[in-house]
Design a protein around this motif. Structure first.
Motif, PDB file in Angstrom:
ATOM      1  N   VAL A 143     -33.708  73.930 -38.852  1.00  0.00           N
ATOM      2  CA  VAL A 143     -33.968  74.874 -37.754  1.00  0.00           C
ATOM      3  C   VAL A 143     -33.570  76.266 -38.224  1.00  0.00           C
ATOM      4  O   VAL A 143     -32.438  76.489 -38.651  1.00  0.00           O
ATOM      5  CB  VAL A 143     -33.179  74.484 -36.495  1.00  0.00           C
ATOM      6  CG1 VAL A 143     -33.360  75.544 -35.417  1.00  0.00           C
ATOM      7  CG2 VAL A 143     -33.619  73.126 -35.984  1.00  0.00           C
ATOM      8  N   ARG A 144     -34.507  77.204 -38.181  1.00  0.00           N
ATOM      9  CA  ARG A 144     -34.221  78.568 -38.617  1.00  0.00           C
ATOM     10  C   ARG A 144     -33.976  79.506 -37.449  1.00  0.00           C
ATOM     11  O   ARG A 144     -33.444  80.606 -37.619  1.00  0.00           O
ATOM     12  CB  ARG A 144     -35.327  79.105 -39.507  1.00  0.00           C
ATOM     13  CG  ARG A 144     -36.637  79.389 -38.812  1.00  0.00           C
ATOM     14  CD  ARG A 144     -37.727  79.800 -39.816  1.00  0.00           C
ATOM     15  NE  ARG A 144     -37.344  80.907 -40.651  1.00  0.00           N
ATOM     16  CZ  ARG A 144     -37.537  82.183 -40.355  1.00  0.00           C
ATOM     17  NH1 ARG A 144     -38.088  82.513 -39.187  1.00  0.00           N
ATOM     18  NH2 ARG A 144     -37.183  83.130 -41.183  1.00  0.00           N
ATOM     19  N   ALA A 145     -34.388  79.110 -36.243  1.00  0.00           N
ATOM     20  CA  ALA A 145     -34.202  79.953 -35.064  1.00  0.00           C
ATOM     21  C   ALA A 145     -34.504  79.130 -33.822  1.00  0.00           C
ATOM     22  O   ALA A 145     -34.996  77.999 -33.900  1.00  0.00           O
ATOM     23  CB  ALA A 145     -35.111  81.175 -35.123  1.00  0.00           C
ATOM     24  N   GLU A 146     -34.191  79.708 -32.685  1.00  0.00           N
ATOM     25  CA  GLU A 146     -34.631  79.191 -31.393  1.00  0.00           C
ATOM     26  C   GLU A 146     -35.523  80.257 -30.769  1.00  0.00           C
ATOM     27  O   GLU A 146     -35.231  81.445 -30.864  1.00  0.00           O
ATOM     28  CB  GLU A 146     -33.439  78.920 -30.466  1.00  0.00           C
ATOM     29  CG  GLU A 146     -32.501  77.818 -30.939  1.00  0.00           C
ATOM     30  CD  GLU A 146     -33.027  76.431 -30.610  1.00  0.00           C
ATOM     31  OE1 GLU A 146     -33.795  76.315 -29.628  1.00  0.00           O
ATOM     32  OE2 GLU A 146     -32.678  75.476 -31.322  1.00  0.00           O
ATOM     33  N   VAL A 147     -36.616  79.848 -30.150  1.00  0.00           N
ATOM     34  CA  VAL A 147     -37.484  80.807 -29.488  1.00  0.00           C
ATOM     35  C   VAL A 147     -37.365  80.641 -27.986  1.00  0.00           C
ATOM     36  O   VAL A 147     -37.298  79.521 -27.470  1.00  0.00           O
ATOM     37  CB  VAL A 147     -38.959  80.649 -29.940  1.00  0.00           C
ATOM     38  CG1 VAL A 147     -39.519  79.279 -29.597  1.00  0.00           C
ATOM     39  CG2 VAL A 147     -39.840  81.744 -29.333  1.00  0.00           C
ATOM     40  N   ALA A 148     -37.284  81.762 -27.296  1.00  0.00           N
ATOM     41  CA  ALA A 148     -37.177  81.744 -25.839  1.00  0.00           C
ATOM     42  C   ALA A 148     -38.473  81.224 -25.225  1.00  0.00           C
ATOM     43  O   ALA A 148     -39.570  81.459 -25.741  1.00  0.00           O
ATOM     44  CB  ALA A 148     -36.877  83.148 -25.317  1.00  0.00           C
ATOM     45  N   LEU A 149     -38.352  80.514 -24.123  1.00  0.00           N
ATOM     46  CA  LEU A 149     -39.496  80.039 -23.354  1.00  0.00           C
ATOM     47  C   LEU A 149     -39.477  80.742 -22.002  1.00  0.00           C
ATOM     48  O   LEU A 149     -38.507  80.644 -21.256  1.00  0.00           O
ATOM     49  CB  LEU A 149     -39.437  78.521 -23.175  1.00  0.00           C
ATOM     50  CG  LEU A 149     -39.441  77.690 -24.461  1.00  0.00           C
ATOM     51  CD1 LEU A 149     -39.309  76.208 -24.130  1.00  0.00           C
ATOM     52  CD2 LEU A 149     -40.696  77.937 -25.279  1.00  0.00           C
ATOM     53  N   ALA A 150     -40.544  81.443 -21.707  1.00  0.00           N
ATOM     54  CA  ALA A 150     -40.579  82.283 -20.517  1.00  0.00           C
ATOM     55  C   ALA A 150     -40.519  81.476 -19.234  1.00  0.00           C
ATOM     56  O   ALA A 150     -41.049  80.361 -19.151  1.00  0.00           O
ATOM     57  CB  ALA A 150     -41.851  83.124 -20.528  1.00  0.00           C
TER      58      ALA A 150
END
Length: 514
Positions: free
Chosen positions: A46-53
């Motif tokens: 895992v390189r990042a987490e992306v926000a979910l609107a």
């Protein structure tokens, strides 16, 4: 058949960051806590987490775009063109940064990522010449003393929903033209590789685009539905699988929007007995395994007109043995990287299982493939299948992986009938040295984009991209003249300036030309 492996240059993974939205000219990380992981497909880490609107984020993004449109739509053509040229120059100077970002999140090799950007940049360059393409028309004295003319005006706020396989190129099929025409864009990128969209947003800001004109809304189905249902969003542009394209088309149309929804594909390559088989084998490799087969224009079926199948299969298999598979950032660069996720890798493997169970012969097997030192990466080896039954789901459905199926046919007509009977009509190709056969093929095949001795017939930017049947929902193709027509609407104006010395008086009859 052995496949050469390349060891990846694995970088130490840092603590995952939160990739947010781009709203009103700034990066925004929402407080709702909804996120999903973004992987490096070559390492599995895992390189990042992306926000979910959520609904609040969706409303803020659309409102920001609406405010941006009010400013941008009032810019003169000359000022808009200057911003587009600035974006083009910045993109050209810094495209290497974007390519590295794409490789890190998608997994495709760097040269392929660069190729994606360059094809997208073609549309940017087309858009810089937009003044000629948004002109209206003028008819002087259409009737006595009456002039009729037309204006092309922007739609307003437009939505773009893009897939994971081309995180830069597919958005660039749409947003340069939309922005040139005076619209404001809300881009919903794939949550699997979301960073390219933010990178391009910052580049637009640097180019002088007013805040709000280019907005990035990260998210899942909630964000998609928010765009489809919003009364502010005037159009939707989409590329993805056919079931989702059909959902996008039906839902957005129901809410009164213009829609261009490009769906899936099952692209065939018809090889006639007179074809140059070395060329055909090279092109089958390039079009079947480039980007690990994660292309809507990938060749996934080779229709070999007998008696060439055995020789062609041998040539393709030989070339597979020379391919180098590994981390796309490695030096030297490999030929093919991993698939996007472990879940997708399992899905591709299941299709090979299905083909084998249905009677296909596995000539080269990519199942269980791994790269030394990157065993957790989502790698799947190039796979070659022979005698794939046309009733098998492995033939009828889009696999979207490095799986090339060979179907043996006895004639040109049999091959043509197979292509035309399929549910998709995206791209196809014919390999032959017979000009008459090629001309007949281009007229008879029921597909939107055709290659003649060219395996991936993606049109240049001043033409338009789009298929037939279940590969395209809506009337408008992507980019080209279709793009400018899609992102503008026309007003027709009938004008009369009265001569103060003359007046026609009252006439209740229907207006007509005397």
């Amino acid at each position: 058949m052995s496949i050469t492996e390349t060891s990846p240059a694995i970088e130490a993974e840092q603590t995952p960051l939160i990739i947010g939205h781009w709203i009103n000219g700034a990066s925004v990380v929402p407080a709702n806590g909804r996120t999903t992981p973004v992987y490096n497909p070559a390492t599995g880490a895992v390189r990042a987490e992306v926000a979910l609107a959520d609904e609040t984020d969706i409303a803020a993004a659309i409102a920001s775009a609406g405010a941006g449109f009010e400013v941008w739509s009032r810019y003169s053509i000359a000022k808009r063109q200057a911003v587009l040229f600035a974006f083009r120059e910045l993109l050209n100077a810094r495209k290497g940064e974007l390519a590295e970002l794409i490789t890190a999140e998608h997994g495709k090799v760097l040269s392929d990522a660069m190729g994606e950007i360059l094809r997208g940049q073609e549309v940017v360059e087309l858009a810089t010449g937009f003044p000629h393409l948004v002109k209206g028309a003028f008819s002087e004295n259409a009737s006595t003393g009456i002039d009729v003319y037309s204006l092309k005006q922007p739609l307003g706020v437009v939505g773009i929903i893009s897939p994971f396989n081309f995180p830069a190129m597919v958005p660039m099929w749409f947003f340069p033209i939309a922005i040139a025409a005076g619209n404001a864009v809300v881009l919903k990128p794939s949550e699997k590789d979301p960073s390219a969209a933010l990178w391009m947003a910052r580049l637009w800001q640097e180019a002088g685009l007013p805040d709000g004109v280019f907005t990035v809304l990260q998210g899942d189905k909630l964000a998609v539905d928010g765009l489809l249902e919003s009364p502010v969003v005037q159009s939707i542009s989409f590329v993805g699988s056919t079931p989702i394209a059909q959902y996008i088309y039906e839902t957005a149309s129901k809410h009164g929007k213009r829609v261009q929804a490009l769906g899936g594909a099952k692209n065939h390559m018809l090889v006639l007995p007179d074809a140059d088989l070395n060329l055909a084998a090279d092109m089958a490799i390039n079009a079947g395994y480039g980007a690990a087969g994660e292309r809507c224009m990938a060749i996934s079926v080779v229709l070999a007109v007998e008696p060439v199948a055995d020789e062609l299969i041998a040539k393709v298999a030989e070339r597979i043995g020379t391919l180098r598979i590994g981390n796309g950032s490695s030096t030297p660069e490999p030929d093919m990287g991993p698939l996007i996720t472990d879940v997708h890798r399992s899905k591709v493997s299941e299709y090979v299982d299905i083909a084998e169970a249905d009677g296909a012969t596995v000539i080269v097997d990519g199942r269980g493939f791994s790269v030394e030192g990157a065993e957790d990466g989502f790698f799947f080896g190039p796979t070659l299948l022979d005698n794939v039954p046309t009733t098998s789901r492995a033939y009828t459905e889009e696999i979207f992986g490095p799986v090339l199926s060979v179907v043996r046919v006895q004639s040109y007509d049999e091959g043509l009938d197979l292509i035309n009977s399929g549910q998709f009509g995206n791209g196809t190709a014919i390999f032959t040295n017979d000009g008459g056969a090629a001309r007949r093929f281009q007229n008879e095949v029921q597909v939107g984009m055709i290659g003649i001795n060219v395996p991936i017939p993606v049109p240049v930017a001043y033409h338009s991209f789009g298929g037939w049947k279940k590969s395209l929902f809506g009337d408008a193709k992507a980019y080209g003249v279709h793009g400018f027509d899609f992102f503008t609407r026309e007003k027709a104006i009938t004008s009369r300036w009265l001569d103060p010395a003359a007046h026609g008086g009252i006439n209740l009859g229907f207006p007509q030309n005397d």
